[in-house]
Design an enzyme around this catalytic site. Structure first.
Site, mmCIF file in Angstrom:
data_model
loop_
_atom_site.group_PDB
_atom_site.id
_atom_site.type_symbol
_atom_site.label_atom_id
_atom_site.label_comp_id
_atom_site.label_asym_id
_atom_site.label_seq_id
_atom_site.Cartn_x
_atom_site.Cartn_y
_atom_site.Cartn_z
ATOM 1 N N GLY A 12 37.100 4.324 -13.389
ATOM 2 C CA GLY A 12 35.726 4.538 -13.847
ATOM 3 C C GLY A 12 34.820 4.822 -12.664
ATOM 4 N N GLY A 16 27.785 5.221 -12.378
ATOM 5 C CA GLY A 16 27.348 3.836 -12.373
ATOM 6 C C GLY A 16 27.924 2.986 -11.246
ATOM 7 C CB ILE A 17 29.208 -0.511 -11.354
ATOM 8 C CG1 ILE A 17 27.902 -1.169 -11.833
ATOM 9 C CG2 ILE A 17 30.005 -1.448 -10.445
ATOM 10 C CD1 ILE A 17 28.100 -2.343 -12.793
ATOM 11 N N GLY A 18 31.019 2.037 -10.652
ATOM 12 C CA GLY A 18 32.241 2.570 -10.040
ATOM 13 C C GLY A 18 31.924 3.627 -8.998
ATOM 14 C CB SER A 137 29.987 -8.511 -18.225
ATOM 15 O OG SER A 137 28.663 -8.618 -18.701
ATOM 16 C CE1 TYR A 150 30.843 -4.362 -21.849
ATOM 17 C CE2 TYR A 150 29.343 -6.225 -21.767
ATOM 18 C CZ TYR A 150 29.971 -5.167 -21.146
ATOM 19 O OH TYR A 150 29.737 -4.910 -19.798
HETATM 20 N N1 LIG Z 1 25.646 -1.743 -16.291
HETATM 21 C C1 LIG Z 1 25.631 -3.050 -16.557
HETATM 22 O O1 LIG Z 1 24.560 -3.651 -16.813
HETATM 23 C C2 LIG Z 1 26.897 -3.832 -16.521
HETATM 24 C C3 LIG Z 1 26.808 -5.229 -16.568
HETATM 25 C C4 LIG Z 1 27.976 -5.977 -16.517
HETATM 26 C C5 LIG Z 1 29.195 -5.351 -16.439
HETATM 27 N N2 LIG Z 1 29.271 -3.993 -16.413
HETATM 28 C C6 LIG Z 1 30.603 -3.386 -16.342
HETATM 29 O O2 LIG Z 1 30.648 -2.521 -15.230
HETATM 30 C C7 LIG Z 1 31.646 -1.523 -15.468
HETATM 31 C C8 LIG Z 1 31.078 -0.160 -15.141
HETATM 32 O O3 LIG Z 1 30.039 0.105 -16.049
HETATM 33 P P1 LIG Z 1 28.749 0.986 -15.702
HETATM 34 O O4 LIG Z 1 27.576 0.214 -16.146
HETATM 35 O O5 LIG Z 1 28.814 1.501 -14.333
HETATM 36 O O6 LIG Z 1 28.955 2.145 -16.792
HETATM 37 P P2 LIG Z 1 29.117 3.722 -16.729
HETATM 38 O O7 LIG Z 1 28.111 4.326 -15.791
HETATM 39 O O8 LIG Z 1 29.126 4.151 -18.153
HETATM 40 O O9 LIG Z 1 30.546 3.934 -16.089
HETATM 41 C C9 LIG Z 1 31.725 3.709 -16.784
HETATM 42 C C10 LIG Z 1 32.836 4.452 -16.068
HETATM 43 O O10 LIG Z 1 34.064 4.136 -16.714
HETATM 44 C C11 LIG Z 1 34.735 5.342 -17.100
HETATM 45 N N3 LIG Z 1 35.554 5.046 -18.256
HETATM 46 C C12 LIG Z 1 35.175 4.618 -19.488
HETATM 47 N N4 LIG Z 1 36.253 4.423 -20.268
HETATM 48 C C13 LIG Z 1 37.327 4.730 -19.510
HETATM 49 C C14 LIG Z 1 38.727 4.740 -19.743
HETATM 50 N N5 LIG Z 1 39.252 4.409 -20.935
HETATM 51 N N6 LIG Z 1 39.545 5.099 -18.730
HETATM 52 C C15 LIG Z 1 39.053 5.452 -17.505
HETATM 53 N N7 LIG Z 1 37.749 5.469 -17.252
HETATM 54 C C16 LIG Z 1 36.897 5.125 -18.235
HETATM 55 C C17 LIG Z 1 33.613 6.361 -17.319
HETATM 56 O O11 LIG Z 1 34.034 7.700 -17.176
HETATM 57 P P3 LIG Z 1 34.570 8.548 -18.455
HETATM 58 O O12 LIG Z 1 33.596 8.314 -19.560
HETATM 59 O O13 LIG Z 1 34.620 9.958 -17.978
HETATM 60 O O14 LIG Z 1 35.925 8.022 -18.758
HETATM 61 C C18 LIG Z 1 32.687 5.977 -16.153
HETATM 62 O O15 LIG Z 1 33.163 6.538 -14.958
HETATM 63 C C19 LIG Z 1 32.088 -1.689 -16.919
HETATM 64 O O16 LIG Z 1 33.300 -2.409 -16.975
HETATM 65 C C20 LIG Z 1 30.954 -2.494 -17.520
HETATM 66 O O17 LIG Z 1 31.353 -3.245 -18.632
HETATM 67 C C21 LIG Z 1 28.144 -3.212 -16.456
#
Ligand SMILES: NC(=O)c1ccc[n+]([C@@H]2O[C@H](COP(=O)([O-])OP(=O)(O)OC[C@H]3O[C@@H](n4cnc5c(N)ncnc54)[C@H](OP(=O)(O)O)[C@@H]3O)[C@@H](O)[C@H]2O)c1
Length: 248
Positions: A12, A16-18, A137, A150
């Protein structure tokens, strides 16, 4: 530089975070493999990261994809993997009265099955020592209206980190999880939530603002490197005080 020449995998990593983690790792001298399901988005991210980044389209929930990812990464860079960040995840509103088991399972398949496959398929390709960071999370420890899938998935991620840590400690492989609170990323665009709702969430954060993705990436870097060498099986809260400070 903290990660000079180290081979790191960030699932990912296209937003975002990734993406912020991949950016920080590259700045610290790492070679970074980023994955995601959408080729164009991934390619754009890799271009921003420069020549030390390798984009590989792979669905984290598919073991075959993850096997191919590690094999390609190791063949490309001619070394084993030092750090894995199992970050790929999705969020959906799943009110229990309106959500089918199929919809519930979609979230579990990516957030739990995906983390499981990311770690399991990495094992033959890991250096000793190595560090694995699972992105959980704050939701792991708090029931949240309309987010049972979630929250349950993230509770499972924290639990997986502890059991993986127990199994892998004898091989020099550390496994920890990180629990962000609210971070400003595109994940909220998929959530069908109004901006007003998000602002309400921000109000209850003791620091009164969401994290930037770079702030979460700093904590992931800490868990990835030798700075945290005496930590395994831990969950690190990076949430502006949300889990530790009472709102009263
Ligand atoms: N943002 C927050 O407030 C927050 C808080 C706590 C935890 N988190 C966790 O942080 C992590 C990253 O989230 P984010 O907020 O940075 O969201 P994001 O910007 O939506 O990024 C998610 C990333 O995961 C990829 N992805 C989704 N499903 C996938 C799959 N089946 N296989 C491979 N890649 C996949 C997406 O790319 P594609 O769609 O192209 O696959 C994207 O690169 C997640 O696990 C989320 O639950 C986020």
């Amino acid at each position: 530089m903290l990660l000079e020449h180290q081979l790191t995998v960030v699932t990912g990593g296209s937003s975002g975070i990734g993406f912020a983690t991949a950016e920080r790792f590259v700045a610290e001298g790492a070679r970074v493999v980023i994955s995601g399901r959408h080729a164009e988005k991934l390619q754009r991210a890799a271009q921003k990261l420069g020549e030390n980044a390798l984009p590989i389209v792979a669905d984290a929930a598919r073991p075959d994809d993850m096997q191919r990812l590690y094999k390609t990464a190791v063949d490309h860079f001619h070394c084993d993997v030092n750090v894995v960040v199992a970050n790929a995840g999705i969020s959906r509103q799943t009110p229990v009265r309106e959500t089918s088991l199929e919809q519930f399972s979609e979230v579990m398949a990516v957030n739990v099955g995906g983390v499981y496959s990311t770690v399991r398929e990495a094992l033959p390709f890991l250096c000793r020592p190595a560090s694995i960071v699972l992105v959980a999370s704050l939701a792991a420890n708090q029931g949240t209206k309309n987010f049972s899938a979630y929250c349950a998935s993230k509770a499972a991620v924290v639990s997986l980190a502890k059991s993986f840590a127990a199994e892998l400690v004898e091989f020099g492989i550390r496994v920890n999880s990180i629990s962000p609170g609210v971070a400003n990323t595109p994940i909220f665009e998929t959530l069908d939530m109004s901006e007003a709702q998000l602002l309400e969430w921000a109000k209850v954060i003791p620091m009164k603002r969401p994290a930037s993705p770079a702030e979460i990436a700093s904590a992931i870097l800490f868990l990835a490197t030798d700075s945290s060498r005496y930590m395994t099986g831990a969950d690190l809260a990076v949430d502006g005080g949300m889990s530790g400070i009472s709102p009263f």
